[in-house]
Design a protein around this motif. Structure first.
Motif, short mmCIF file in Angstrom:
data_model
loop_
_atom_site.label_atom_id
_atom_site.label_comp_id
_atom_site.label_asym_id
_atom_site.label_seq_id
_atom_site.Cartn_x
_atom_site.Cartn_y
_atom_site.Cartn_z
N ARG A 152 0.96 -1.30 -0.02
CA ARG A 152 -0.08 -0.27 0.08
C ARG A 152 0.98 1.18 0.07
NH1 ARG A 152 -3.91 -1.57 4.98
NH2 ARG A 152 -1.76 -2.02 6.13
N ILE A 153 1.77 1.23 0.70
CA ILE A 153 2.92 2.22 0.32
C ILE A 153 3.99 2.49 -0.38
CG2 ILE A 153 5.02 3.28 1.76
CD1 ILE A 153 3.86 1.80 4.19
N HIS A 154 3.66 3.93 -1.53
CA HIS A 154 3.80 4.30 -2.69
C HIS A 154 5.34 4.73 -2.67
CE1 HIS A 154 4.43 6.78 -6.43
NE2 HIS A 154 3.15 6.12 -6.40
N PRO A 155 6.00 3.50 -3.80
CA PRO A 155 7.05 3.48 -3.47
C PRO A 155 8.05 5.28 -3.64
CG PRO A 155 6.36 2.71 -5.44
CD PRO A 155 5.60 3.42 -4.60
N MET A 156 7.20 6.40 -4.53
CA MET A 156 7.33 7.86 -4.49
C MET A 156 7.11 7.89 -3.16
SD MET A 156 9.55 7.81 -6.15
CE MET A 156 9.71 10.04 -7.01
N THR A 157 7.69 7.89 -1.75
CA THR A 157 7.16 8.98 -0.17
C THR A 157 8.05 9.12 0.24
OG1 THR A 157 5.08 6.93 -0.18
CG2 THR A 157 5.95 7.57 1.75
N SER A 158 8.30 10.65 0.59
CA SER A 158 9.11 11.35 1.60
C SER A 158 8.84 11.88 2.77
CB SER A 158 9.76 11.61 0.88
OG SER A 158 8.89 12.96 -0.05
N VAL A 159 9.68 11.54 3.10
CA VAL A 159 9.59 12.48 5.05
C VAL A 159 10.11 14.03 4.49
CG1 VAL A 159 9.80 12.63 7.53
CG2 VAL A 159 9.78 10.24 6.26
N MET A 160 9.11 14.74 4.76
CA MET A 160 9.02 16.52 4.59
C MET A 160 9.54 16.66 5.13
SD MET A 160 8.71 16.47 1.71
CE MET A 160 9.07 18.27 1.26
N ALA A 161 8.96 16.74 6.72
CA ALA A 161 9.55 17.25 8.50
C ALA A 161 8.79 16.42 9.16
CB ALA A 161 8.87 18.77 8.21
N VAL A 162 10.03 16.52 10.54
CA VAL A 162 9.05 15.87 12.06
C VAL A 162 9.24 16.62 12.64
CG1 VAL A 162 9.90 13.99 13.19
CG2 VAL A 162 9.94 13.61 10.98
N GLU A 163 8.15 16.60 13.81
CA GLU A 163 7.65 17.87 14.41
C GLU A 163 7.86 16.52 15.76
OE1 GLU A 163 4.81 20.74 14.30
OE2 GLU A 163 6.34 21.71 12.78
N VAL A 164 8.87 16.65 16.64
CA VAL A 164 8.87 15.99 17.78
C VAL A 164 8.83 16.62 19.51
CG1 VAL A 164 10.49 14.30 19.52
CG2 VAL A 164 10.47 14.21 17.54
N ALA A 165 7.57 16.04 19.93
CA ALA A 165 7.04 17.18 21.10
C ALA A 165 8.69 17.42 22.05
CB ALA A 165 5.54 16.29 21.85
N PRO A 166 8.50 18.61 22.64
CA PRO A 166 9.53 18.80 23.55
C PRO A 166 9.94 17.70 24.73
CG PRO A 166 8.66 21.22 23.56
CD PRO A 166 7.75 19.71 23.01
N ASP A 167 8.76 17.03 25.33
CA ASP A 167 8.59 15.64 26.50
C ASP A 167 8.68 13.96 25.63
OD1 ASP A 167 6.32 15.64 24.54
OD2 ASP A 167 5.14 15.32 26.99
N LEU A 168 8.97 14.01 24.01
CA LEU A 168 9.24 13.37 23.45
C LEU A 168 8.19 12.17 23.57
CD1 LEU A 168 13.24 12.58 24.74
CD2 LEU A 168 12.37 13.89 22.61
N LYS A 169 7.10 12.49 23.41
CA LYS A 169 5.94 11.78 23.74
C LYS A 169 5.81 11.77 22.48
CE LYS A 169 6.01 10.97 28.23
NZ LYS A 169 7.02 9.82 28.98
N THR A 170 5.76 12.51 21.46
CA THR A 170 4.24 12.25 20.36
C THR A 170 5.43 12.62 19.92
OG1 THR A 170 3.47 14.89 20.75
CG2 THR A 170 1.99 12.92 21.87
N CYS A 171 5.21 13.25 18.21
CA CYS A 171 5.65 12.91 16.63
C CYS A 171 5.07 13.18 15.63
CB CYS A 171 6.98 11.89 17.40
SG CYS A 171 7.79 12.13 15.13
N LYS A 172 4.14 14.39 15.39
CA LYS A 172 4.00 14.53 13.41
C LYS A 172 5.47 13.99 12.85
CE LYS A 172 0.78 18.36 15.33
NZ LYS A 172 0.76 19.70 15.33
N ALA A 173 4.49 13.61 11.50
CA ALA A 173 6.22 13.12 11.24
C ALA A 173 4.59 13.94 9.35
CB ALA A 173 6.39 11.41 10.91
N PHE A 174 5.35 14.83 8.77
CA PHE A 174 4.58 14.94 7.52
C PHE A 174 4.75 14.71 6.45
CE2 PHE A 174 4.78 18.06 10.86
CZ PHE A 174 2.92 19.18 10.78
N ILE A 175 4.41 13.78 5.53
CA ILE A 175 4.44 12.57 4.42
C ILE A 175 4.44 13.19 3.27
CG2 ILE A 175 4.11 10.21 3.45
CD1 ILE A 175 5.81 10.84 6.68
N SER A 176 5.24 13.20 2.03
CA SER A 176 4.63 13.25 0.80
C SER A 176 4.97 11.96 -0.13
CB SER A 176 5.59 14.51 0.40
OG SER A 176 5.41 15.45 -0.72
N VAL A 177 3.92 11.85 -0.91
CA VAL A 177 3.37 11.30 -2.00
C VAL A 177 3.70 11.78 -3.38
CG1 VAL A 177 2.20 9.48 -1.97
CG2 VAL A 177 2.37 9.90 -0.16
#
Length: 136
Positions: free
Chosen positions: A31-56
């Motif tokens: 299901r994961i397209h071969p042309m997938t890239s991670v554009m940016a990552v925002e890790v919370a200061p407490d290292l509990k959560t992370c937002k990964a911005f994906i471009s396809v």
């Protein structure tokens, strides 16, 4: 740790690098397209959560199936991040579809279209001026 601190920026870069490596080399989900890239990552200061911005690069169906595949493989990805990164806590990852590149390309195309149209309308005026100014 503050959100914009040097340490947080460094952690964001490391998580982004490892996440893109895991998605590119280790996940075998069709299901994961071969042309997938991670554009940016925002890790919370407490290292509990992370937002990964994906471009396809693909159609809307490919984008949605890639996000579903990544959400399904979230446990595996988190486990691999914990193995490769030496962090106090391994963040819980949320995958967000990033369409900023597609938006930028679309805007650039619209600007080019307007510039071409403007160039075509101003060309006949220049030819008339150059033809009238000559004396033989």
């Amino acid at each position: 740790m503050r959100k914009n601190s040097i340490k947080n920026t460094r952690i964001n870069g490391e998580v982004q690098k490892e996440l893109s490596k895991i998605i590119r080399e280790e996940i075998k989900d069709p299901r994961i397209h071969p042309m997938t890239s991670v554009m940016a990552v925002e890790v919370a200061p407490d290292l509990k959560t992370c937002k990964a911005f994906i471009s396809v690069l693909g159609n809307e169906e490919a984008k949605q199936s890639t996000i579903k595949g990544l959400k399904n493989a979230e446990g595996y990805i988190r486990r691999e991040l914990a193995r490769t990164l030496n962090l106090r806590n391994t963040p819980e990852i949320r995958f967000i579809l990033d369409e900023s590149i597609e938006y930028g390309v679309n805007m650039s195309k619209l600007i080019d279209d307007v510039m071409m149209k403007d160039a075509k309308t101003s060309q006949p005026d220049q030819e008339e001026k150059s033809g009238d100014g000559r004396e033989e």
